[in-house]
Design a protein around this motif. Structure first.
Motif, short mmCIF file in Angstrom:
data_model
loop_
_atom_site.label_atom_id
_atom_site.label_comp_id
_atom_site.label_asym_id
_atom_site.label_seq_id
_atom_site.Cartn_x
_atom_site.Cartn_y
_atom_site.Cartn_z
N LYS A 146 12.64 4.41 -5.24
CA LYS A 146 12.95 5.60 -6.05
C LYS A 146 14.43 5.62 -6.44
O LYS A 146 14.77 5.86 -7.59
N LEU A 147 15.30 5.32 -5.48
CA LEU A 147 16.75 5.31 -5.76
C LEU A 147 17.08 4.31 -6.86
O LEU A 147 17.85 4.59 -7.78
N LEU A 148 16.45 3.12 -6.80
CA LEU A 148 16.72 2.08 -7.79
C LEU A 148 16.09 2.43 -9.14
O LEU A 148 16.73 2.34 -10.19
N ALA A 149 14.82 2.86 -9.10
CA ALA A 149 14.07 3.14 -10.34
C ALA A 149 14.66 4.32 -11.12
O ALA A 149 14.60 4.36 -12.35
N GLN A 165 0.84 -1.21 0.00
CA GLN A 165 0.00 0.00 0.00
C GLN A 165 0.87 1.25 0.00
O GLN A 165 0.61 2.21 -0.75
N ALA A 166 1.92 1.23 0.80
CA ALA A 166 2.84 2.39 0.86
C ALA A 166 3.49 2.61 -0.50
O ALA A 166 3.64 3.75 -0.97
N LEU A 167 3.85 1.54 -1.19
CA LEU A 167 4.46 1.66 -2.52
C LEU A 167 3.43 2.17 -3.52
O LEU A 167 3.74 3.06 -4.32
N ILE A 168 2.21 1.65 -3.46
CA ILE A 168 1.15 2.11 -4.37
C ILE A 168 0.93 3.61 -4.20
O ILE A 168 0.92 4.37 -5.17
N ASP A 169 0.80 4.04 -2.95
CA ASP A 169 0.54 5.47 -2.67
C ASP A 169 1.70 6.34 -3.13
O ASP A 169 1.48 7.42 -3.70
N ALA A 170 2.92 5.86 -2.92
CA ALA A 170 4.10 6.67 -3.28
C ALA A 170 4.25 6.82 -4.79
O ALA A 170 4.47 7.92 -5.31
N VAL A 171 4.11 5.70 -5.54
CA VAL A 171 4.32 5.77 -6.99
C VAL A 171 3.23 6.60 -7.67
O VAL A 171 3.42 7.15 -8.75
N ARG A 172 2.08 6.74 -6.98
CA ARG A 172 0.97 7.50 -7.56
C ARG A 172 0.98 8.96 -7.12
O ARG A 172 0.16 9.75 -7.58
N ASP A 173 1.92 9.32 -6.23
CA ASP A 173 2.03 10.71 -5.78
C ASP A 173 3.01 11.44 -6.70
O ASP A 173 4.23 11.21 -6.61
N GLN A 231 6.35 12.89 -5.53
CA GLN A 231 7.45 12.06 -5.02
C GLN A 231 8.40 11.60 -6.13
O GLN A 231 9.51 11.15 -5.85
N HIS A 232 7.96 11.70 -7.39
CA HIS A 232 8.84 11.35 -8.52
C HIS A 232 9.58 10.03 -8.31
O HIS A 232 10.80 9.94 -8.49
N VAL A 233 8.83 8.98 -7.94
CA VAL A 233 9.46 7.68 -7.70
C VAL A 233 9.98 7.06 -9.01
O VAL A 233 10.95 6.31 -9.02
N GLY A 234 9.31 7.41 -10.13
CA GLY A 234 9.76 6.89 -11.43
C GLY A 234 9.42 5.43 -11.63
O GLY A 234 10.17 4.69 -12.28
N ALA A 235 8.32 4.99 -11.07
CA ALA A 235 7.92 3.59 -11.19
C ALA A 235 6.40 3.48 -11.22
O ALA A 235 5.69 4.36 -10.71
N GLU A 236 5.94 2.38 -11.83
CA GLU A 236 4.52 2.06 -11.75
C GLU A 236 4.40 0.58 -11.41
O GLU A 236 5.17 -0.24 -11.93
N ILE A 237 3.48 0.24 -10.52
CA ILE A 237 3.28 -1.15 -10.12
C ILE A 237 2.30 -1.77 -11.11
O ILE A 237 1.17 -1.30 -11.25
N VAL A 238 2.77 -2.79 -11.85
CA VAL A 238 1.95 -3.38 -12.92
C VAL A 238 1.40 -4.76 -12.55
O VAL A 238 0.50 -5.27 -13.22
#
Ligand SMILES: Nc1nc2ccc(CNc3ccc(C(=O)NCCCC(=O)O)cc3)cc2c(=O)[nH]1
Ligand SMILES: N[C@@H]1O[C@H](COP(=O)(O)O)[C@@H](O)[C@H]1O
Length: 202
Positions: A184-187, A15-23, A26-33
């Motif tokens: 984010k660091l990895l992506a 859930q934390a990852l979903i919320d972060a990648v959609r914010d 935060q520029h996480v640079g990822a999408e959960i597929v």
């Protein structure tokens, strides 16, 4: 980057990852597929469905060996075009074959400051050891359990009144910040796993 998340339970880290990648801020640079669980009917699957993310249940009991289960998981990840795999409360040990295939693109979150308190019930280990500070660690996954190069750590104080439950809860709050930061660091290519299995900051 396209991300796949492997779960076995409640999925608060998912859930934390979903919320972060959609914010967008935060520029996480990822999408959960894709979200894959080895256990059916867990809360994490409902979190993914609510977020409109594809889910798969792959029951390890349906396979003759650990490697066969892992290869079925691998096939789903490949089919979904996954580039980075996040273990989030995934409770199956992965075979060397799987880890080698995903080396450098496979990360996990552990509820202790590795290398201390490896394995299961890390929070209980910390309480029994009497440490006053614990925390969480996001690391690259290696065949050797909880031994991969460390990407992000966050400390958490242990209170004298803490029980395993209150400590689990306080560490989870830290996990929910640490995991998105590490992804984010990895992506975004800020960190890599060196060929010497050590962390490499770009
Ligand atoms: N090869 C590799 N795979 C992993 C799979 C999951 C986790 C998550 N943390 C975990 C750490 C320990 C366990 C564990 O001992 N479970 C009981 C045995 C279950 C089983 O028989 O599979 C599970 C996940 C970490 C790793 C890792 O560091 N390396
Ligand atoms: N990997 C470990 O397993 C637990 C998963 O919790 P959740 O993300 O399923 O809520 C968390 O404590 C995490 O450290």
């Amino acid at each position: 980057k396209r991300v796949g998340v492997l779960i076995s339970g409640s999925g608060t880290n998912l859930q934390a990852l979903i919320d972060a990648v959609r914010d967008p801020t935060q520029h996480v640079g990822a999408e959960i597929v894709l979200v894959v669980s080895n256990v059916a009917n867990v809360e994490g699957l409902r979190r993914a469905e609510r977020a409109g993310i594809a889910t798969k249940v792959i029951n390890h009991k349906n396979f003759g060996s650990r490697v066969e289960f892992d290869m079925a998981v691998n096939q789903e990840l490949i089919s979904a075009g996954v580039e980075i795999v996040c273990l989030a409360g995934f409770m199956r040990i992965l075979s060397v074959d799987f880890v080698e295939k995903w080396r450098g693109r496979l990360i996990n979150i552990h509820p202790a400051l590795l290398p201390l308190f490896k394995g299961t019930h890390a929070q209980r280990q910390a309480l029994e050891a009497g440490v006053r500070v614990s925390g969480c660690t996001v690391h690259f996954v290696e065949p050797d359990i909880d031994a991969g190069a460390i990407i992000v750590q966050e400390t958490v104080p242990i209170e004298i009144y803490d029980t395993e439950e209150t400590l689990i809860e306080r560490i989870k709050t830290a996990e929910h910040k640490a995991y998105p930061a590490a992804l984010k660091l990895l992506a975004t290519g800020k960190v890599r796993l060196g060929s010497d299995k050590k962390i490499f900051w770009c």
